[in-house]
Write a protein that holds these residues in place. Sequence first.
Motif, short mmCIF file in Angstrom:
data_model
loop_
_atom_site.label_atom_id
_atom_site.label_comp_id
_atom_site.label_asym_id
_atom_site.label_seq_id
_atom_site.Cartn_x
_atom_site.Cartn_y
_atom_site.Cartn_z
N VAL B 79 45.59 49.16 50.35
CA VAL B 79 44.16 49.27 50.08
C VAL B 79 43.58 50.44 50.87
O VAL B 79 43.90 50.60 52.05
CB VAL B 79 43.43 47.94 50.40
CG1 VAL B 79 43.60 47.54 51.86
CG2 VAL B 79 41.96 47.99 50.06
N THR B 212 40.48 50.91 43.11
CA THR B 212 41.53 50.30 42.30
C THR B 212 42.30 51.30 41.43
O THR B 212 43.21 50.92 40.70
CB THR B 212 40.97 49.20 41.38
OG1 THR B 212 40.08 49.81 40.44
CG2 THR B 212 40.22 48.13 42.16
N ARG B 453 42.09 49.54 33.88
CA ARG B 453 42.70 49.44 35.21
C ARG B 453 44.21 49.71 35.12
O ARG B 453 44.78 50.45 35.93
CB ARG B 453 42.45 48.06 35.82
CG ARG B 453 42.88 47.98 37.30
CD ARG B 453 42.74 46.58 37.85
NE ARG B 453 43.62 45.66 37.17
CZ ARG B 453 44.87 45.39 37.53
NH1 ARG B 453 45.38 45.99 38.58
NH2 ARG B 453 45.61 44.57 36.84
N ASN B 457 46.49 51.89 37.24
CA ASN B 457 47.11 51.09 38.30
C ASN B 457 47.93 49.99 37.64
O ASN B 457 47.59 48.81 37.70
CB ASN B 457 45.94 50.51 39.13
CG ASN B 457 46.37 49.68 40.32
OD1 ASN B 457 47.55 49.65 40.69
ND2 ASN B 457 45.42 48.98 40.91
N GLY B 460 49.16 46.95 39.63
CA GLY B 460 48.16 46.21 40.38
C GLY B 460 48.39 46.26 41.88
O GLY B 460 47.81 45.47 42.62
N CYS B 462 47.58 48.70 43.89
CA CYS B 462 46.52 49.40 44.60
C CYS B 462 45.27 48.52 44.63
O CYS B 462 44.66 48.24 43.61
CB CYS B 462 46.23 50.72 43.89
SG CYS B 462 45.00 51.73 44.69
N SER B 463 44.92 48.05 45.80
CA SER B 463 43.74 47.22 46.02
C SER B 463 43.65 46.00 45.08
O SER B 463 42.72 45.87 44.31
CB SER B 463 42.48 48.08 45.88
OG SER B 463 41.49 47.60 46.73
N LYS B 466 40.38 42.90 43.38
CA LYS B 466 39.04 43.45 43.42
C LYS B 466 38.47 43.67 42.02
O LYS B 466 39.22 43.88 41.07
CB LYS B 466 39.05 44.84 44.10
CG LYS B 466 39.71 44.89 45.43
CD LYS B 466 38.85 44.33 46.54
CE LYS B 466 39.67 44.04 47.78
NZ LYS B 466 40.38 45.22 48.25
N ALA B 471 42.08 40.64 38.01
CA ALA B 471 42.86 41.60 38.80
C ALA B 471 43.88 40.93 39.70
O ALA B 471 44.12 41.35 40.82
CB ALA B 471 41.94 42.49 39.64
#
Lengths: 379, 490
Positions: B79, B212, B453, B457, B460, B462-463, B466, B471
Amino acid sequence: MNDVSTEQVLMPASTEEVAELLRAGTAGNSRFCTSRVARSGMDSATAVQRVDLQKMSLIVDYPARDMTVTVQAGMAVSELTGILGEEKQQLPIDVVDSSMSVGALVAGDIAGPRQYGYGTLRDYVIGIEAVDGQGRVFHAGGRVVKNVAGYDLCRLMVGARGSLGILTQVTFKLKPLPEYSMLRSYRCDDAAGLEESLDGLNVSAASPVLLDFDFSPDVLARQIDKPSAAGRRVPYAVHIGVEGTEAACLWQIDELRNECAAGEEIDAGVSSSVDEHCRRAEYNWQDDVVRVRTLPSKLMTVASELAAAGYASRGHAGNGILFVKKEDGDGRVRAICEEIVSRHGGAVSEWSVDHPASSTVQHSVRLRNAFDPHSVFAT
Amino acid sequence: MTSTVTDTNNCTITADFLRELAAIVGAARLLDSKDELLVYECDGYVVEKSVPDVVVFPENSDEVVAIVRVCGKHNIPFVPRGAGTSLAGGCLPVGGGVMISLTKMRQIVEINLRDRYAVVEPGVVNVNLTRALAGTGFHYAPDPSSQGACTIGGNVATNSGGPHTLKYGVTVNHVIGVEFVSPQGELVLIGGPCGRGNGFDLPGLFVGSEGTFGIVTKVWVRITRNPAAYRTMLAIFDSVDDTTQAISNIIGAGIVPAALEMMDKGIVGALEEAFHFGFPLDAEAVLLIEVDGLEVAVDAEAETITTLCKDSGAREVRLSQTEEERALLWKCRKQAFGAIGRLSPSYCTQDGVVPRTKVPEILRFIAEVSERHDIRVVNVFHAGDGNLHPILLFDERNTEQVKRVMLASDEILGKCIDLGGSVTGEHGIGVEKISFMNRLFTDQDLAVMEDVRKAFNPDGRCSPGKLLPTAGACGMEHIEKKHPGRHAAM
Ligand SMILES: Cc1cc2nc3c(=O)[nH]c(=O)nc-3n(C[C@H](O)[C@H](O)[C@H](O)COP(=O)(O)OP(=O)(O)OC[C@H]3O[C@@H](n4cnc5c(N)ncnc54)[C@H](O)[C@@H]3O)c2cc1C
Ligand SMILES: Cc1cc2nc3c(=O)[nH]c(=O)nc-3n(C[C@H](O)[C@H](O)[C@H](O)COP(=O)(O)OP(=O)(O)OC[C@H]3O[C@@H](n4cnc5c(N)ncnc54)[C@H](O)[C@@H]3O)c2cc1C
């Protein structure tokens, strides 16, 4: 370009109908286009059906005191302008052909001279409703001027030219109509004089809404479409528009006159007001021109090199945008522009060639696949 | 206040993994001892806590690329974090993993006045860019109240606003290019000083993606000409209703001031105690109004606004007489949150938005909720945008009171939605407001956003946890279990 108007035109009357026909299209292997004119590369084995939203042309909500409006995407820009005008408000985006729909305006990211002072559609679209290539109705943003809930698909849809979805509804943030506006044009003796004026204007105390230029040395006389009213060619000119109260406009014009000391005020002839200037095709991106976007500081260098290659240019000096006419259509103009830009930075675009859907940037490709996995949008 | 610790950590941090990270940043720029990590268990949103397994401080984009690749190789979530002033839990390392702190990437790479842009690294503190521009006649327009601390990388991720965004727009209106490290560890450039080229508006989409989509390593921002003149006014009212009516009348008259901020009696009292500005302590509310532009135009605008305020019932409208007075007034406004400590041991700031003409209605509703739940609420907010910041005051040791704060917050945000608004104008969804996403958006909207998203990404990593209720990835489920209703917005 082929005219597809002779083919079947679908006229859905609601968002649900748009979604239904796209879902049916996905199943039936059809393709759809929202453009009034087909692009040359568009013909393929599958028939393309044109979707026209003229039956979706209502105001959904216009709380004028909130200075926002929600409108169906099929409304003509001219109609929207009229409705907003009654409340002394505006969507400050210049259009040449105001018969175009609100959906086309947003999808085309249309912008004219006043983008210098007002920004572009990305600064005004605060909410959208659209249908993607799988027939999914989706929304983003909302009806309030400030909102960061969820991904900003509004920005993504502005300028996507129908390749990610069919816009069915758009919410805009609005501006008050100015009380008064004034346009002035100044003639410069040479390229150096023009550059000097532009540098000065960059740090002016005035805040013009438009800052356009003409660059066509005498040797290029053949390229000039219209002589000025006085019958005299003006090879180097700068056009400045201001808006506000009458006092503010007069003060600014005075200020600008001093800053353009290198230039002599001229009668621009054809356009005498900000409004007329902004509607003139020459100062908007058209089909027969190549657009070059560079840094404002490189504008004069680019214009001079274009002139040396035999091409006049004009455009939005404050934004670093030049338009160059494609006389012969042999691709030479584009190649020259690309070569110049490769040395000075910037981008070259032709409306009918550089469709965002053709972008090979990996995230653009992935987004295309996400929104239109079956390629139902013929772009 | 009772906070939740996301103790379930699904990550397996191996010695190998740590060694590989240390090889990139060196031991001095890597934290993995329990004590040091505790500082990073939350940001400005303190309800939920989760300690990262390791914090790294890269100094350049190559190091960020290398870090993200190592995380990918070991399948560890990560993150990004700027200054950690997020009020929505944007920096929470849901499920543990690596926190990538960008605070050591704080170079202003380029300032180009002629072409009106600047290039900054993500860790540049917002106000430092404007300071670097002092004397040039230009400034960086987005001015969040936290600008003395927050970073431009964080602003890009949250699409921050501020008092002057009423006239000048929020962060997205000033960002023209972003360089970021994708969750797959590639360095990607979208946009730049000449705009976005012929593709989609990817910088526009990126802004507000709350960390994200990847780690921002460089930003191209527009810089704005300073206005030639300002007029800053303080309008003083004896009733909240009159105040909100004045706001509505100003906007309804088609006037767009540079800033239009409201502060109620509770805030004014706390500010007066802190700064001794000379605020009237008996007033029910004040408006801080600024107009800017041409010297020839500002007086007329200020006069019109004064008349509108007086017609709406203002007791007095004071015009700042000196630059010092103006600066102090703004200092008070921007440090209002800091002064709240004088009112209550704990507080929770909400970020709802309503159509601007609905401000009177929502403020009446907030007063009613405050009374019904017996929770004191004070207000300091961006009135011109309809962006509310009701601040709910409470004592965190009183668990029953905490519950009432949650209920009250929920009702206020729900009412914002009912009035056609949103639950966040500038602080973001983060982990805090995820449960509202289903009320703001349809399942299809969320499915499309989920696809977007994934385009950035896909794993999933990355961060995680959120912005979108979908997510998934490691962690979120546990928070949901601990807060059966919804995780509080505090
Ligand atoms: C190079 C060029 C530059 C132009 N610049 C300007 C300009 O600066 N100012 C101006 O006023 N006009 C401009 N136009 C528009 C022009 O005046 C005509 O409107 C246009 O040529 C008509 O054909 P079109 O393909 O643009 O279709 P339009 O129907 O005008 O559509 C434009 C684009 O929007 C998409 N679109 C339309 N409706 C929707 C929808 N509901 N949802 C999603 N996508 C939709 C179409 O697919 C198409 O890509 C420009 C046209 C060209 C070719
Ligand atoms: C007293 C106070 C006043 C505030 N006033 C305002 C205000 O007026 N307006 C406003 O909009 N907000 C305001 N905020 C909220 C906050 O300051 C903003 O959201 C700010 O943009 C966060 O910046 P930061 O550097 O602290 O980011 P952080 O809190 O560290 O991170 C915020 C989010 O951004 C992501 N992020 C951070 N850096 C990067 C990066 N380099 N790449 C990708 N993602 C990244 C994080 O993962 C997280 O999701 C206020 C907060 C406080 C405490």
